[in-house]
Scaffold this active site. Structure first.
Site, PDB file in Angstrom:
ATOM      1  N   GLU A  22       0.826  -1.214   0.000  1.00  0.00           N
ATOM      2  CA  GLU A  22       0.000   0.000   0.000  1.00  0.00           C
ATOM      3  C   GLU A  22       0.862   1.267   0.000  1.00  0.00           C
ATOM      4  O   GLU A  22       0.479   2.282  -0.582  1.00  0.00           O
ATOM      5  CB  GLU A  22      -0.953  -0.013   1.197  1.00  0.00           C
ATOM      6  N   HIS A  75       3.374   6.329  -5.168  1.00  0.00           N
ATOM      7  CA  HIS A  75       3.059   6.604  -6.568  1.00  0.00           C
ATOM      8  C   HIS A  75       2.136   7.819  -6.655  1.00  0.00           C
ATOM      9  O   HIS A  75       2.358   8.746  -7.448  1.00  0.00           O
ATOM     10  CB  HIS A  75       2.394   5.362  -7.185  1.00  0.00           C
ATOM     11  N   HIS A 125       1.564   2.157  -3.558  1.00  0.00           N
ATOM     12  CA  HIS A 125       0.498   2.964  -4.151  1.00  0.00           C
ATOM     13  C   HIS A 125       0.557   4.409  -3.656  1.00  0.00           C
ATOM     14  O   HIS A 125       0.430   5.365  -4.436  1.00  0.00           O
ATOM     15  CB  HIS A 125      -0.877   2.394  -3.768  1.00  0.00           C
TER      16      HIS A 125
END
Length: 622
Positions: free
Chosen positions: A407, A413, A410
């Site tokens: 996670e 990102h 993500h």
């Protein structure tokens, strides 16, 4: 709508909520701080009213976009600013509701956010058709004379790119009306498979009686007792096979729907129609299947290793899920997990680790399970002007530490894209969504394998790593090959029935698992497995699991090997958002998905893992 609303929010199922702990029992430092979005629900309600009051101004720009570069810029500025605030409102309401699903007031706020987005979509529905109607040469002139339009270049180019497949207003209206029926095959499948399908009950060898719904099948297919596994597979797939005519009719309806859209939008194939939404060349899909087929001997080596480690004379399909090694008690406190993750991801540089510290210390993460909290884990990067958030249900296991790293991939990102790109270019393509997350998992795994010396601990991690290759790279490509085959046959006029689907699936299943070479015995009953896979109703979506996993393994390997400039390329990849399409974005990072290289590197890594497992086994046999 959901695909828009939760862009930047990727969900990975995991540990379920703890029914014994109240949220008030958890220290604030382990709870996310939603006050960074809105200080209170009253402030959220005020902001919601302010945003909805701006909707009328969006509509007032209708009919003006082609008048001048300034008119287009002002309309897009206003639209994207409102969109950004709608997303912030939704993020707050959805996460507040996820803290405790039993609270009706916060659930109502989430529903209000859904309604707000629907209203926003309606008032802005004219934008894309009107941009499409502006001649390309005129748009190019607009961008030359007005530099403030630059953040919208990719957005406008993508609309224009699809012009050849966009109909006149009457045709588009007809397609929109047909959309009312488009979800019917999936809706019927969902109801049948989750609600109406009779579920078998079996008695296990320990006398326990279990019901084989989807969750029961997933749990008990891993049983240590082989007779239990056989009974689970025969009962579960036997139950599906009795309804193969109905499942076949549903899936055929889905395929025919895709053919309808392919035909009316004038695409050469259903595959091209599906991939063109994200501008993915069809050669990427074909290259995936071609290279995985070519590398099936590597999967077959793994299957032979599984046979050896399970100690069976003949490997069967029902032997795919039990653990290869005795479960090792690897436990990690949340603080230990933070320290290990930061140490592992230190390869990505000081700025990356400093941002991880912010996530840990500035309450971006909701850590522990509590009564009523939504299960699993996700990252929400939808609040562009603030920071991403993570929901966890941490339980001190290696799996949860890996999920946290996933996670955080993500989140980083989203963070890098949001801080380096203007809002219209910040939301990275779905094709790339799982790259950063699974790259983090690979880097963490490498770190732990370097740290852990106990052979059984290493075997446990290496075995799990191999399963990732089988289930994500090979199995998802197997699904992708089946999906392509059934669409190609339908496009040729071949009738698709439950029996036909069984025939096609069994042929592919036997090829992947080496049935003809005597590697795995595949019973004919398991041909019905296609009826268990809901992803076949998502129109060529599942292949992206394989491509993301492939890209992430190669990126991680290149960074860990110290390849010159690779970390800088990777950070640029994280910062790129939607400034370019997915395939060229990956190419800039050093991964060309249209070539054989990523597959060769991934297979080399998989074989290296098997080399070490075999070495450990050989040593233990002495």
């Amino acid at each position: 709508m959901l695909s828009v609303l939760i862009s930047g929010m990727l969900i990975k199922n995991g540990y379920t909520g703890d029914e014994d702990k109240s949220r008030s029992d958890i220290s604030d430092k382990y709870k996310w701080n939603l006050a960074d979005l809105y200080k209170s629900t009253d402030e959220w309600k005020q902001a919601k009213g302010d945003v909805s009051a701006r909707f009328d101004m969006i509509k007032k720009s209708e009919g003006t976009l082609g008048n001048s570069a300034t008119d287009l810029q002002k309309a897009l500025d206003y639209y994207f600013d409102v969109h950004k605030n709608v997303m912030r409102l939704y993020s707050y309401a959805s996460m507040l509701s996820d803290q405790d699903k039993r609270v009706s007031a916060t659930l109502a706020m989430k529903q209000e956010s859904d309604q707000l987005y629907t209203q926003f979509s309606k008032v802005s529905a004219y934008l894309e058709p009107e941009i499409l109607s502006i001649p390309k040469e005129k748009l190019e002139q607009f961008f030359k004379e007005n530099k403030d339009l630059a953040p919208y270049q990719q957005y406008v180019n993508d609309i224009q790119r699809r012009k050849a497949h966009t109909l006149n207003p009457a045709g588009e209206n007809l397609i929109a009306e047909a959309g009312r029926m488009a979800s019917t095959p999936q809706d019927v499948y969902t109801i049948l498979s989750n609600a109406d399908l009779p579920r078998p009950t079996i008695t296990l060898s320990d006398g326990k009686e279990v019901t084989l719904d989807a969750a029961g099948y997933t749990t008990y297919r891993t049983a240590k007792n082989r007779e239990d596994r056989i009974n689970v597979f025969e009962a579960f797939f036997g139950g599906l096979d009795r309804f193969k005519r109905t499942f076949g009719t549903e899936l055929n309806g889905e395929v025919q729907k895709n053919i309808f859209y392919k035909n009316v939008r004038k695409y050469d194939s259903c595959l091209q129609s599906a991939l063109d939404r994200n501008n993915i060349p069809v050669e990427v899909y074909h290259k995936l299947i071609e290279n995985i087929d070519k590398n099936l001997p590597t999967l077959h080596r793994y299957l032979q290793l599984r046979k050896r480690m399970l100690g069976v004379d003949e490997l069967h399909y029902y032997d795919m899920y039990p653990s290869l090694v005795k479960k090792v008690d690897l436990t990690y406190t949340y603080q230990q997990a933070q320290d290990i993750i930061k140490d592992a991801l230190g390869v990505l540089g000081q700025d990356y680790v400093a941002t991880l510290d912010r996530a840990f210390n500035e309450r971006w993460i909701d850590v522990y399970p509590t009564t009523g909290k939504t299960s699993g884990a996700y990252s929400n990067g939808g609040a562009y002007d603030v920071h991403p958030y993570i929901l966890m249900n941490f339980n001190d296991s290696y799996e949860e530490m890996s999920t946290l790293a996933h996670e955080l991939g993500h989140t980083m990102h989203s963070y890098y894209s949001n801080t380096h790109q203007p809002y219209p270019m910040a939301d990275y393509p779905i094709f790339l969504a799982e790259v950063a997350s699974t790259a983090n998992e690979a880097i963490l795994m490498d770190h732990e394998l370097k740290r852990l010396k106990d052979p059984q601990e290493r075997l446990s991690l290496l075995g799990n790593y191999l399963e990732g290759f089988r289930t994500t790279l090979f199995r998802q490509t197997q699904f992708a090959e089946f999906e392509l085959r059934i669409h190609e046959l339908a496009e040729q006029g071949v009738a698709l029935t439950g029996d036909k689907f069984n025939e096609i699936y069994l042929e592919i299943l036997k090829k992947y698992y080496g049935a003809d070479q005597g590697i795995t015995s595949i019973e004919d009953l398991y041909a019905i497995e296609w009826a268990y896979i809901p992803h076949f109703y998502l129109n060529f979506y599942v292949f992206q699991y394989s491509t993301s996993y492939l890209a992430s393994q190669v990126l991680a390997e290149k960074m860990l090997s110290g390849e010159s400039g690779m970390v800088d390329k990777y950070l640029a990849f994280l910062s790129s958002g939607n400034s370019d399409y997915a395939i060229p974005t990956l190419k800039k990072a050093g991964i060309d998905m249209t070539t054989d290289e990523p597959f060769e590197l991934a297979m080399k890594k998989m074989n290296k893992i098997m080399d070490e497992i075999e070495a450990i086994l050989k040593q233990s046999e002495k």
